[in-house]
Write a protein that holds these residues in place. Structure first.
Motif, PDB file in Angstrom:
ATOM      1  N   ILE A 183       0.853  -1.199   0.000  1.00 35.57           N
ATOM      2  CA  ILE A 183       0.000   0.000   0.000  1.00 35.57           C
ATOM      3  C   ILE A 183       0.881   1.239   0.000  1.00 35.57           C
ATOM      4  N   VAL A 184       1.914   1.217   0.815  1.00 30.23           N
ATOM      5  CA  VAL A 184       2.816   2.368   0.915  1.00 30.23           C
ATOM      6  C   VAL A 184       3.613   2.568  -0.369  1.00 30.23           C
ATOM      7  N   ASP A 185       4.046   1.461  -0.979  1.00 33.99           N
ATOM      8  CA  ASP A 185       4.837   1.527  -2.208  1.00 33.99           C
ATOM      9  C   ASP A 185       4.274   0.513  -3.206  1.00 33.99           C
ATOM     10  N   GLU A 186       3.417   0.981  -4.112  1.00 33.73           N
ATOM     11  CA  GLU A 186       2.755   0.075  -5.056  1.00 33.73           C
ATOM     12  C   GLU A 186       3.738  -0.645  -5.973  1.00 33.73           C
ATOM     13  N   ASP A 187       4.912  -0.082  -6.196  1.00 35.00           N
ATOM     14  CA  ASP A 187       5.910  -0.744  -7.037  1.00 35.00           C
ATOM     15  C   ASP A 187       6.407  -2.047  -6.397  1.00 35.00           C
ATOM     16  N   ALA A 188       6.292  -2.143  -5.084  1.00 32.81           N
ATOM     17  CA  ALA A 188       6.724  -3.359  -4.384  1.00 32.81           C
ATOM     18  C   ALA A 188       5.927  -4.567  -4.844  1.00 32.81           C
ATOM     19  N   LEU A 189       4.709  -4.345  -5.295  1.00 30.80           N
ATOM     20  CA  LEU A 189       3.835  -5.426  -5.734  1.00 30.80           C
ATOM     21  C   LEU A 189       4.338  -6.107  -7.012  1.00 30.80           C
ATOM     22  N   ASP A 190       5.174  -5.413  -7.774  1.00 26.58           N
ATOM     23  CA  ASP A 190       5.687  -5.972  -9.025  1.00 26.58           C
ATOM     24  C   ASP A 190       6.486  -7.249  -8.811  1.00 26.58           C
ATOM     25  N   ASN A 191       7.273  -7.286  -7.741  1.00 26.35           N
ATOM     26  CA  ASN A 191       8.096  -8.461  -7.465  1.00 26.35           C
ATOM     27  C   ASN A 191       8.188  -8.655  -5.952  1.00 26.35           C
ATOM     28  N   LEU A 192       7.270  -9.421  -5.407  1.00 20.41           N
ATOM     29  CA  LEU A 192       7.224  -9.634  -3.957  1.00 20.41           C
ATOM     30  C   LEU A 192       8.492 -10.308  -3.447  1.00 20.41           C
ATOM     31  N   SER A 193       9.018 -11.256  -4.214  1.00 14.95           N
ATOM     32  CA  SER A 193      10.207 -11.993  -3.775  1.00 14.95           C
ATOM     33  C   SER A 193      11.449 -11.108  -3.699  1.00 14.95           C
ATOM     34  N   LYS A 194      11.453 -10.042  -4.460  1.00 17.75           N
ATOM     35  CA  LYS A 194      12.603  -9.128  -4.462  1.00 17.75           C
ATOM     36  C   LYS A 194      12.364  -7.914  -3.561  1.00 17.75           C
ATOM     37  N   ASN A 195      11.143  -7.370  -3.584  1.00 16.58           N
ATOM     38  CA  ASN A 195      10.877  -6.092  -2.923  1.00 16.58           C
ATOM     39  C   ASN A 195      10.271  -6.197  -1.531  1.00 16.58           C
ATOM     40  N   VAL A 196       9.618  -7.313  -1.208  1.00 12.98           N
ATOM     41  CA  VAL A 196       8.866  -7.381   0.041  1.00 12.98           C
ATOM     42  C   VAL A 196       9.400  -8.451   0.990  1.00 12.98           C
ATOM     43  N   PHE A 197       9.479  -9.690   0.519  1.00 10.35           N
ATOM     44  CA  PHE A 197       9.839 -10.790   1.410  1.00 10.35           C
ATOM     45  C   PHE A 197      11.220 -10.643   2.055  1.00 10.35           C
ATOM     46  N   PRO A 198      12.259 -10.190   1.340  1.00 12.31           N
ATOM     47  CA  PRO A 198      13.565 -10.019   1.997  1.00 12.31           C
ATOM     48  C   PRO A 198      13.511  -8.988   3.137  1.00 12.31           C
ATOM     49  N   TYR A 199      12.751  -7.913   2.934  1.00 16.97           N
ATOM     50  CA  TYR A 199      12.620  -6.895   3.976  1.00 16.97           C
ATOM     51  C   TYR A 199      11.957  -7.478   5.225  1.00 16.97           C
ATOM     52  N   ILE A 200      10.888  -8.242   5.016  1.00 12.04           N
ATOM     53  CA  ILE A 200      10.174  -8.851   6.148  1.00 12.04           C
ATOM     54  C   ILE A 200      11.081  -9.863   6.852  1.00 12.04           C
ATOM     55  N   ALA A 201      11.818 -10.650   6.066  1.00 17.48           N
ATOM     56  CA  ALA A 201      12.744 -11.636   6.646  1.00 17.48           C
ATOM     57  C   ALA A 201      13.776 -10.946   7.531  1.00 17.48           C
ATOM     58  N   GLU A 202      14.308  -9.832   7.053  1.00 20.63           N
ATOM     59  CA  GLU A 202      15.299  -9.087   7.841  1.00 20.63           C
ATOM     60  C   GLU A 202      14.673  -8.489   9.095  1.00 20.63           C
ATOM     61  N   LYS A 203      13.497  -7.916   8.951  1.00 15.83           N
ATOM     62  CA  LYS A 203      12.816  -7.266  10.079  1.00 15.83           C
ATOM     63  C   LYS A 203      12.502  -8.247  11.204  1.00 15.83           C
ATOM     64  N   TYR A 204      12.102  -9.468  10.844  1.00 16.10           N
ATOM     65  CA  TYR A 204      11.687 -10.452  11.841  1.00 16.10           C
ATOM     66  C   TYR A 204      12.719 -11.566  12.055  1.00 16.10           C
ATOM     67  N   ASN A 205      13.947 -11.327  11.597  1.00 16.75           N
ATOM     68  CA  ASN A 205      15.060 -12.258  11.793  1.00 16.75           C
ATOM     69  C   ASN A 205      14.772 -13.669  11.278  1.00 16.75           C
ATOM     70  N   GLU A 206      14.135 -13.753  10.122  1.00 15.51           N
ATOM     71  CA  GLU A 206      13.935 -15.050   9.468  1.00 15.51           C
ATOM     72  C   GLU A 206      15.209 -15.408   8.717  1.00 15.51           C
ATOM     73  N   LYS A 207      15.435 -16.704   8.557  1.00 17.44           N
ATOM     74  CA  LYS A 207      16.648 -17.157   7.865  1.00 17.44           C
ATOM     75  C   LYS A 207      16.658 -16.757   6.400  1.00 17.44           C
ATOM     76  N   SER A 208      15.484 -16.792   5.766  1.00 16.73           N
ATOM     77  CA  SER A 208      15.413 -16.552   4.332  1.00 16.73           C
ATOM     78  C   SER A 208      14.069 -15.936   3.971  1.00 16.73           C
ATOM     79  N   TYR A 209      14.043 -15.228   2.861  1.00 17.79           N
ATOM     80  CA  TYR A 209      12.770 -14.682   2.387  1.00 17.79           C
ATOM     81  C   TYR A 209      11.825 -15.810   1.987  1.00 17.79           C
ATOM     82  N   LEU A 210      12.376 -16.969   1.651  1.00 15.04           N
ATOM     83  CA  LEU A 210      11.540 -18.120   1.301  1.00 15.04           C
ATOM     84  C   LEU A 210      10.732 -18.605   2.501  1.00 15.04           C
ATOM     85  N   ASN A 211      11.298 -18.477   3.701  1.00 17.99           N
ATOM     86  CA  ASN A 211      10.547 -18.825   4.916  1.00 17.99           C
ATOM     87  C   ASN A 211       9.347 -17.902   5.076  1.00 17.99           C
TER      88      ASN A 211
END
Length: 114
Positions: free
Chosen positions: A37-65
């Protein structure tokens, strides 16, 4: 103040479905929708623009998790929510499960065009 409104909107939309709200997947899904919602361009590639950020924020091992957790909570929601609710909200045929991207895209569109 605007952030609070966006997060409240997301919760209101997700409450229309039977999600397991105490799971990591639900938390990650809310975060992913918020980011799109904040950045509509993020929707273009969730695996590149969104999941890595969430993984880092919540200390997940990988964006795939992150993606896996979100997909699991979506599968559970799909199995626990009445089919007519899901099909009507996402404009799908009966017994068709919405994809992760469709869920995020639909909620982002509803926010932008409310």
């Amino acid at each position: 103040m605007h952030d609070v409104y966006i997060k409240k909107f997301i919760l209101t939309e997700l409450k229309k479905f039977n999600f397991k709200v105490y799971t990591k997947g639900y938390k990650y899904l809310k975060e992913a929708i918020y980011m799109c919602i904040v950045d509509e361009d993020a929707l273009d590639n969730l695996s590149k623009n969104v999941f890595p950020y969430i993984a880092e924020k919540y200390n997940e091992k990988s964006y795939l998790n992150v993606k896996w957790c979100i997909n699991q909570v979506i599968n559970t929601m799909y199995n626990n929510t009445k089919q007519d609710i899901v099909s009507k909200y996402f404009n799908l045929e009966y017994n068709v499960k919405p994809s992760l991207k469709l869920i995020i895209y639909t909620i982002v569109c509803k926010y932008n065009y409310k």
